[in-house]
Design a protein around this motif. Structure first.
Motif, short mmCIF file in Angstrom:
data_model
loop_
_atom_site.label_atom_id
_atom_site.label_comp_id
_atom_site.label_asym_id
_atom_site.label_seq_id
_atom_site.Cartn_x
_atom_site.Cartn_y
_atom_site.Cartn_z
N PHE A 91 0.83 -1.20 0.00
CA PHE A 91 0.00 0.00 0.00
C PHE A 91 0.86 1.26 0.00
O PHE A 91 0.73 2.14 -0.86
N ARG A 92 1.76 1.36 0.97
CA ARG A 92 2.47 2.62 1.19
C ARG A 92 3.63 2.86 0.23
O ARG A 92 3.84 4.01 -0.20
N LEU A 93 4.41 1.85 -0.08
CA LEU A 93 5.63 2.10 -0.86
C LEU A 93 5.34 2.68 -2.24
O LEU A 93 6.00 3.66 -2.63
N PRO A 94 4.37 2.16 -2.99
CA PRO A 94 4.08 2.81 -4.29
C PRO A 94 3.56 4.24 -4.13
O PRO A 94 3.91 5.11 -4.93
N LEU A 95 2.74 4.47 -3.12
CA LEU A 95 2.22 5.83 -2.91
C LEU A 95 3.33 6.79 -2.52
O LEU A 95 3.39 7.92 -3.01
N GLU A 96 4.21 6.35 -1.63
CA GLU A 96 5.29 7.23 -1.21
C GLU A 96 6.26 7.52 -2.35
O GLU A 96 6.80 8.63 -2.44
N ALA A 97 6.49 6.55 -3.21
CA ALA A 97 7.34 6.79 -4.39
C ALA A 97 6.69 7.84 -5.29
O ALA A 97 7.36 8.75 -5.80
N MET A 98 5.39 7.71 -5.49
CA MET A 98 4.66 8.66 -6.33
C MET A 98 4.67 10.06 -5.70
O MET A 98 4.88 11.06 -6.38
N ILE A 99 4.50 10.15 -4.39
CA ILE A 99 4.53 11.43 -3.69
C ILE A 99 5.90 12.08 -3.85
O ILE A 99 6.01 13.29 -4.12
N ALA A 100 6.95 11.30 -3.68
CA ALA A 100 8.31 11.84 -3.83
C ALA A 100 8.54 12.35 -5.25
O ALA A 100 9.15 13.41 -5.45
N ASP A 101 8.04 11.61 -6.24
CA ASP A 101 8.21 12.03 -7.64
C ASP A 101 7.51 13.35 -7.93
O ASP A 101 7.94 14.13 -8.78
N GLU A 102 6.37 13.60 -7.24
CA GLU A 102 5.55 14.78 -7.50
C GLU A 102 5.82 15.92 -6.53
O GLU A 102 5.15 16.96 -6.60
N ALA A 103 6.78 15.75 -5.64
CA ALA A 103 6.93 16.67 -4.50
C ALA A 103 7.16 18.13 -4.90
O ALA A 103 6.79 19.03 -4.15
N LEU A 104 7.74 18.36 -6.04
CA LEU A 104 8.05 19.74 -6.42
C LEU A 104 6.96 20.40 -7.26
O LEU A 104 6.87 21.63 -7.30
N SER A 105 6.13 19.59 -7.90
CA SER A 105 5.16 20.17 -8.83
C SER A 105 3.70 19.99 -8.44
O SER A 105 2.82 20.64 -9.00
N ALA A 106 3.42 19.13 -7.48
CA ALA A 106 2.03 18.87 -7.08
C ALA A 106 1.49 20.02 -6.23
O ALA A 106 2.27 20.79 -5.65
N PRO A 107 0.16 20.14 -6.13
CA PRO A 107 -0.42 21.22 -5.33
C PRO A 107 0.08 21.27 -3.89
O PRO A 107 0.23 22.35 -3.32
N PHE A 108 0.37 20.10 -3.29
CA PHE A 108 0.77 20.11 -1.88
C PHE A 108 2.13 20.79 -1.66
O PHE A 108 2.48 21.13 -0.53
N ALA A 109 2.88 21.00 -2.73
CA ALA A 109 4.18 21.67 -2.59
C ALA A 109 4.04 23.11 -2.10
O ALA A 109 4.97 23.66 -1.51
N VAL A 110 2.88 23.71 -2.32
CA VAL A 110 2.69 25.11 -1.91
C VAL A 110 1.55 25.29 -0.91
O VAL A 110 1.08 26.41 -0.70
N TRP A 111 1.12 24.21 -0.29
CA TRP A 111 0.07 24.35 0.72
C TRP A 111 0.58 25.16 1.91
O TRP A 111 1.76 25.06 2.28
N PRO A 112 -0.29 25.96 2.52
CA PRO A 112 0.14 26.77 3.67
C PRO A 112 0.32 25.91 4.92
O PRO A 112 -0.12 24.77 4.98
N GLY A 113 0.97 26.48 5.91
CA GLY A 113 1.09 25.81 7.20
C GLY A 113 2.32 24.92 7.28
O GLY A 113 3.15 24.85 6.39
N SER A 114 2.41 24.22 8.40
CA SER A 114 3.59 23.43 8.71
C SER A 114 3.51 21.98 8.26
O SER A 114 4.52 21.27 8.27
N TRP A 115 2.32 21.51 7.87
CA TRP A 115 2.19 20.09 7.54
C TRP A 115 2.92 19.75 6.25
O TRP A 115 2.83 20.48 5.27
#
Length: 197
Positions: free
Chosen positions: A44-68
């Motif tokens: 479950f987690r490893l494919p999702l975390e790989a995808m998150i890492a790949d998208e970390a600079l361009s996905a919407p969450f890269a500019v979300w406000p706050g500390s999370w």
């Protein structure tokens, strides 16, 4: 922490999916059942975390406000698999399923709701794992790494309320889709020999 309307919406929308997954995972009261749980969690987690890492600079969450920021447990999962001499095909069959492909803010937020929520469950599961002899340094690293993180969930809930102009229907659909992927991953590892149901 009281439930916000958005948190309540997601909790209600995913209640059936969440219950099905909890039933499948069971209580893992045996080492074999824990190993099946670990395999399912890794799938479950490893494919999702790989995808998150790949998208970390361009996905919407890269500019979300706050500390999370997204929390990764992949290193712990890999260490646990090595400790127990397992890999993603440990049950003798190849397993392949495409993880969700988030595009919008709602897609990402729904996915992260499920991932963040699993850390809350880790506090209970780590006690069960410890009772079976799985520790932070042997087979339980991914669970115990989550038990001391008390700030991520509240920070995520605050973020959910800060983000505006969201389509709550799409948000809920994303969370349900993520639970469906989790179910497929765990189903591939759990069977009558493993499950404590």
């Amino acid at each position: 922490m009281p439930f916000s309307s958005r948190r309540r919406l997601l909790k209600d929308a995913t209640a059936t999916s969440h219950a099905k997954l909890d039933t499948m995972i069971g209580s893992f009261t045996s080492a074999a059942a824990y190993r099946a749980y670990l395999l399912g969690m890794a799938r479950f987690r490893l494919p999702l975390e790989a995808m998150i890492a790949d998208e970390a600079l361009s996905a919407p969450f890269a500019v979300w406000p706050g500390s999370w920021r997204p929390v990764s447990i992949g290193n712990g999962l890999r260490a646990d698999l090595v400790a127990l001499e397992m890999d993603l095909n440990s049950n003798g069959e190849g397993w392949h399923a495409a993880p969700p492909k988030p595009q919008t803010t709602e897609d990402w937020l729904g996915l992260f709701y499920v991932l963040e929520g699993s850390a809350l469950g880790a506090r209970v599961l780590s006690k069960r794992a410890a009772a079976l002899g799985f520790r932070p340094d042997y087979g339980g690293a991914h669970l115990f790494s989550q038990t001391g993180n008390y700030s991520s969930w509240p920070a995520f809930l605050n973020l959910m309320e800060e983000l505006r102009d969201l389509d709550d229907g799409k948000l809920a659909a994303s969370a349900v889709s993520t639970f469906a992927f989790a179910y497929t991953a765990f189903e591939s590892a759990m069977n009558a020999c493993y499950a404590d149901r």
